[in-house]
Design a protein around this motif. Structure first.
Motif, PDB file in Angstrom:
ATOM      1  N   ARG A 182       0.840  -1.207   0.000  1.00  0.00           N
ATOM      2  CA  ARG A 182       0.000   0.000   0.000  1.00  0.00           C
ATOM      3  C   ARG A 182       0.872   1.252   0.000  1.00  0.00           C
ATOM      4  O   ARG A 182       0.552   2.250  -0.657  1.00  0.00           O
ATOM      5  CB  ARG A 182      -0.927  -0.005   1.208  1.00  0.00           C
ATOM      6  N   ALA A 221      -2.540  -1.115  -5.334  1.00  0.00           N
ATOM      7  CA  ALA A 221      -3.861  -1.452  -4.797  1.00  0.00           C
ATOM      8  C   ALA A 221      -3.893  -2.944  -4.499  1.00  0.00           C
ATOM      9  O   ALA A 221      -3.869  -3.780  -5.409  1.00  0.00           O
ATOM     10  CB  ALA A 221      -4.965  -1.077  -5.787  1.00  0.00           C
ATOM     11  N   ASN A 252      -5.372  -6.438  -3.710  1.00  0.00           N
ATOM     12  CA  ASN A 252      -6.627  -7.136  -3.942  1.00  0.00           C
ATOM     13  C   ASN A 252      -7.090  -7.839  -2.672  1.00  0.00           C
ATOM     14  O   ASN A 252      -6.286  -8.138  -1.783  1.00  0.00           O
ATOM     15  CB  ASN A 252      -6.466  -8.158  -5.063  1.00  0.00           C
TER      16      ASN A 252
END
Length: 747
Positions: free
Chosen positions: A179, A184, A186
């Motif tokens: 992060r 991003a 999952n």
């Protein structure tokens, strides 16, 4: 329409460019032509139009104030991913594929990847390191590049050497790091179960083994409690039996294997044999003695014969999980032991009376026991018989006769070797206290005789020497041989050791009796006074603090009168009194309660030490008189030796070096006189102008008029008292009054 060839009007990027060569990918390595690098730019060291250079390693965003490389900033930081892959099994009908779990580790410091497969019991496959740690290239057509951190995420498939790994989860550190990198993350997925292992587990759960195996895990207990021993102090009251009595025991409980050993505390002269152990280390049964069992009757496991010999002569045996017919024995455990409990040690009732601190802490921590009140079990000690020795029989020394009473094999008396090494003469330190004394008699012949009393600190021995005086009618010489001297008034044949004279018994003004001769100590040498003042805790007559307290207690009621007496003796207000006047005043105000040595200590403490030419002339006269007597004339050689030792060529040498040089040339001057002479010639840094010193004592060149002095024989026990000059001439009495009575009442 064409634009003019002016700066800012042309779109040709080659303007100002000087290098137009094509990058060379081939070269020589060890004189062998080969392909060296394919990642070089196109024309002139710059990439071609539409081509971008791909990064070789992961690109991390640079933090504020951080300039460290990745292999330093991310040292020992690893991303951990949970993954699995499907492995086809074409040879078996029971399973078509297998689900194999693995861990993928991505090392941030160098972009290396490692794949580990956890080992499963009875898997039949070699497991462990599936892919060793190294950089893994991307699949075709990007095999010229390597995996970076941007290629990893959750719920994605990655291809490592043509094998597809499905990443379904990662740890919390990996999620936070991704992060922060702007990736991003999952949502996590799930890992499917292996159908074959699922069916096999159901089959194993339905099976009951015919040969159950009972595991005894003693290794863990041993590793946790190795070296931990509980200690109890016990009492076995055997007074009911014939010739029995209470006996003290010490019980040791070993927490590592629950075994017990017992030792007996055998007092001295009890008549019992000193056996090493009362009970050897072993498990202690609660209900002993229980009889004798056959070998193999008591075992950890029981075996059943299923067929019982019905089928031929062969039996069928298996382990009995229910332990049918097993003999059960109960052994003492740690929870059975406590203060006040009575345990059975093979038929002997033993009472636990006390325990040590470790045992108390163990029971307090594990069982919550807080009451450890001990039970008194020891008999009161018998009265100590005072050892008496037979009286001294008069043969040999008292110490030698006493050693024959201390053991069957007589041994020579042990001397205080430590004291001898510390107080023996070494270098320029003699450790000998010398005093001038006279006989306490009214005989006109003996009352003018003077004696030198030498006290040797190394062995507390004394010697008395009488200086030879011309026309005195006495030969002089050694008056008393060196040795320890008993104090008068003691019985000769007695059991207690005799008291001998010590250094504390000798002080100026003391009356001592040596073998019937009573001496009065008149004075001492400078070394004796200095040694006593340096060791004031051992010599109360030289302890200025004790003397001032004593003087303050005597003079506090009449402080004003004492100040007036001192003021009347000093009509000119010089604030200084000569020593004789000061002594008379002190004797008057104390009514003789202070000894002569205590008054001299006060005078030395508040004295005004001044050097005069008369003192130097007197000392030089004494030194030249002795040098002339022995015809000592090697002053030129001594000056030459001093020049040789004076490496800085400044004409100065330390006082100790000049004194050592005089000793090495055997200059016939006593040590006290030499010290006094050197103190007259040394400066503030204790350095001496050696040429000036040796020229002053040279009786051939600079002869000093002779002085009346006592002759001094060449003997080491001799110290002739020199009356003038005294080291203490004038005393400052105002500081003495301030220390005694303060400043507020002083007029």
């Amino acid at each position: 329409m064409s634009l003019p060839l002016l700066p800012g009007y042309s779109f040709n990027k080659n303007l100002g460019k000087e290098k137009f060569h094509k990058s060379q990918h081939w070269g020589f390595c060890n004189h062998v032509g080969m392909l060296l690098n394919e990642d070089k730019p196109g024309i002139g060291g710059q990439p071609l139009f539409g081509r971008s250079l791909k990064p070789k390693y992961s690109v991390f965003p640079r933090g504020l104030g951080s300039a460290a490389p990745s292999w330093v900033a991310f040292d020992k930081q690893v991303l951990s991913f949970d993954a699995y892959f499907e492995d086809e099994v074409p040879e078996k009908n029971q399973e078509l594929y297998r689900i194999r779990h693995c861990k993928i580790y991505f090392y941030l410091e160098d972009d290396t990847i490692q794949v580990l497969e956890p080992q499963l019991k009875n898997s039949g496959m070699p497991q462990g390191t599936f892919i060793r740690r190294h950089r893994i290239p991307l699949p075709h057509p990007n095999e010229d590049q390597f995996y970076t951190i941007h290629d990893f995420n959750i719920n994605i498939d990655i291809v490592l050497y043509s094998r597809v790994f499905k990443i379904y989860d990662c740890d919390q550190f990996t999620k936070n790091f991704l992060r922060k990198m702007g990736i991003a993350v999952n949502p996590p997925g799930c890992c499917p179960a292996d159908p074959y292992m699922k069916e096999r587990k159901k089959t194993l759960d339905r099976m009951n083994p015919f040969r159950p195996y009972e595991r005894f895990d003693t290794l863990r207990q041993f590793l946790e409690h190795d070296g931990h021993v509980l200690r109890f102090y016990c009492l076995w009251d055997d007074s009911e039996s014939m010739f029995g009595d209470p006996r003290e025991l010490v019980l040791h409980y070993f927490l590592s294997d629950d075994t017990i050993e017992v030792k007996e505390v055998i007092p001295a002269n009890s008549g019992r044999d000193a056996v090493p152990l009362f009970l050897n280390r072993r498990k202690l049964p609660k209900f002993a003695p229980t009889g004798i069992y056959h070998p193999g009757q008591i075992t950890d496991r029981t075996i059943l014969n299923v067929f019982g010999g019905l089928v031929g002569n062969r039996g069928r045996c298996l382990l009995d999980n229910c332990k049918t017919g097993a003999l059960k024995q109960e052994f003492y455990k740690a929870e059975d032991l406590k203060i006040g409990a009575i345990i059975n040690i093979w038929g002997r009732k033993v009472l636990l009376c006390d325990c040590d601190e470790f045992t108390k802490q163990y029971y307090k921590t594990k069982y919550g026991v807080v009451d450890f009140t001990p039970i008194p079990y020891k008999n009161p000690p018998p009265p100590k018989v005072e050892k008496t020795f037979p009286p001294y029989h008069g043969y040999g020394s008292e110490e030698d006769s006493l050693c024959s009473c201390l053991g069957l094999m007589p041994k020579p008396p042990q001397k205080d070797f430590k004291k001898f090494m510390e107080k023996d003469s070494f270098g320029l330190v003699s450790h000998v206290l010398r005093f001038l004394a006279k006989l306490d008699t009214e005989d006109c012949v003996d009352k003018d005789r003077r004696f030198i009393i030498s006290y040797y600190l190394s062995d507390d021995s004394l010697s008395v020497y009488e200086p030879r005086m011309r026309n005195s009618g006495v030969l002089g010489g050694k008056f008393l041989e060196r040795g320890r001297i008993k104090k008068p008034g003691q019985l000769l044949f007695k059991s207690e050791p005799s008291e001998f004279y010590k250094a504390q018994d000798l002080f100026v003004g003391a009356h001592v009796c040596f073998n019937g001769h009573i001496f009065i100590l008149l004075n001492g040498d400078e070394y004796a006074f200095t040694y006593m003042e340096q060791h004031a805790d051992e010599f109360p007559m030289s302890n200025i603090e004790l003397i001032l307290k004593k003087l303050k207690a005597i003079g506090s009621p009449s402080a004003r009168e004492i100040k007036l007496v001192f003021a009347s003796t000093d009509p000119k207000h010089t604030k200084v009194l000569d020593y004789e006047t000061f002594r008379d005043v002190m004797m008057n105000i104390t009514n003789g309660k202070l000894t002569e040595h205590e008054i001299m200590t006060i005078g030395r403490y508040y004295s005004v030490r001044e050097d005069s030419d008369a003192d130097l002339t007197f000392l030089l006269a004494l030194a030249q008189e002795q040098l002339k007597k022995y015809t000592f004339e090697v002053f030129d050689k001594m000056i030459a030796m001093c020049i040789y030792k004076d490496q800085a060529k400044i004409g100065l040498l330390p006082s100790s070096a000049v004194r050592t040089l005089c000793k090495s040339f055997r200059m016939p001057v006593s040590d006290d006189l030499l010290r006094a002479l050197l103190s007259k010639f040394q400066d503030s840094q204790e350095h001496i102008d050696y040429q000036k010193f040796f020229c002053a004592i040279n009786w051939r060149v600079n002869q000093v008029p002779p002085s009346q002095a006592l002759t001094r024989p060449n003997n080491e026990d001799v110290w002739s008292y020199v009356a003038p000059p005294l080291p203490v001439k004038c005393i400052r009495y105002l500081p003495l009054l301030e220390d005694l009575f303060g400043l507020e009442d002083q007029s």
